[in-house]
Design a protein around this motif. Structure first.
Motif, PDB file in Angstrom:
ATOM      1  N   ALA A  74      -4.733   5.582  -0.184  1.00  0.00           N
ATOM      2  CA  ALA A  74      -3.980   4.663  -0.462  1.00  0.00           C
ATOM      3  C   ALA A  74      -4.019   3.979  -1.623  1.00  0.00           C
ATOM      4  CB  ALA A  74      -3.794   3.662   0.961  1.00  0.00           C
ATOM      5  N   THR A  75      -3.253   3.422  -2.369  1.00  0.00           N
ATOM      6  CA  THR A  75      -3.367   2.457  -3.426  1.00  0.00           C
ATOM      7  C   THR A  75      -2.660   1.300  -3.163  1.00  0.00           C
ATOM      8  OG1 THR A  75      -3.202   4.455  -4.990  1.00  0.00           O
ATOM      9  CG2 THR A  75      -2.674   2.607  -5.894  1.00  0.00           C
ATOM     10  N   ASP A 108       0.770  -1.359  -0.006  1.00  0.00           N
ATOM     11  CA  ASP A 108       0.295   0.027  -0.073  1.00  0.00           C
ATOM     12  C   ASP A 108       0.898   1.351  -0.025  1.00  0.00           C
ATOM     13  OD1 ASP A 108      -2.119  -1.449   0.179  1.00  0.00           O
ATOM     14  OD2 ASP A 108      -2.068  -1.489   2.304  1.00  0.00           O
ATOM     15  N   TYR A 109       0.514   2.211  -0.918  1.00  0.00           N
ATOM     16  CA  TYR A 109       1.385   3.398  -0.844  1.00  0.00           C
ATOM     17  C   TYR A 109       0.183   4.613  -0.985  1.00  0.00           C
ATOM     18  CZ  TYR A 109       1.098   3.238  -5.863  1.00  0.00           C
ATOM     19  OH  TYR A 109       0.776   3.169  -7.231  1.00  0.00           O
TER      20      TYR A 109
END
Length: 69
Positions: free
Chosen positions: A17-18, A3-4
């Motif tokens: 978050a992606t 996740d970032y």
């Protein structure tokens, strides 16, 4: 899975978050044969495929990389 938070054009971190889940595949000689692939099926029983973002690598008899697609 990773996740970032992406960085927006103005340099501010996005509040959403992606999730990114790239998979890698190796041959019997421990050479990378798929990069940034995707898992098709369930972990432990699925297969790693190239997908849209991935690259498959090929090698000749001497071990030199001859293909990347």
């Amino acid at each position: 899975m990773t996740d970032y938070l992406p960085v927006q054009a103005d340099g501010v971190l996005s509040g959403t978050a992606t999730r990114q889940g790239w998979w890698y595949r190796y041959d019997s000689m421990s050479r990378l044969v798929t990069t940034k692939g995707m898992l098709v099926g369930a972990p432990g029983s699925g297969v790693i495929a190239r997908g849209d973002a991935g690259t498959d690598l090929g090698y000749d008899a001497t071990g030199a990389r001859v293909r990347a697609q």
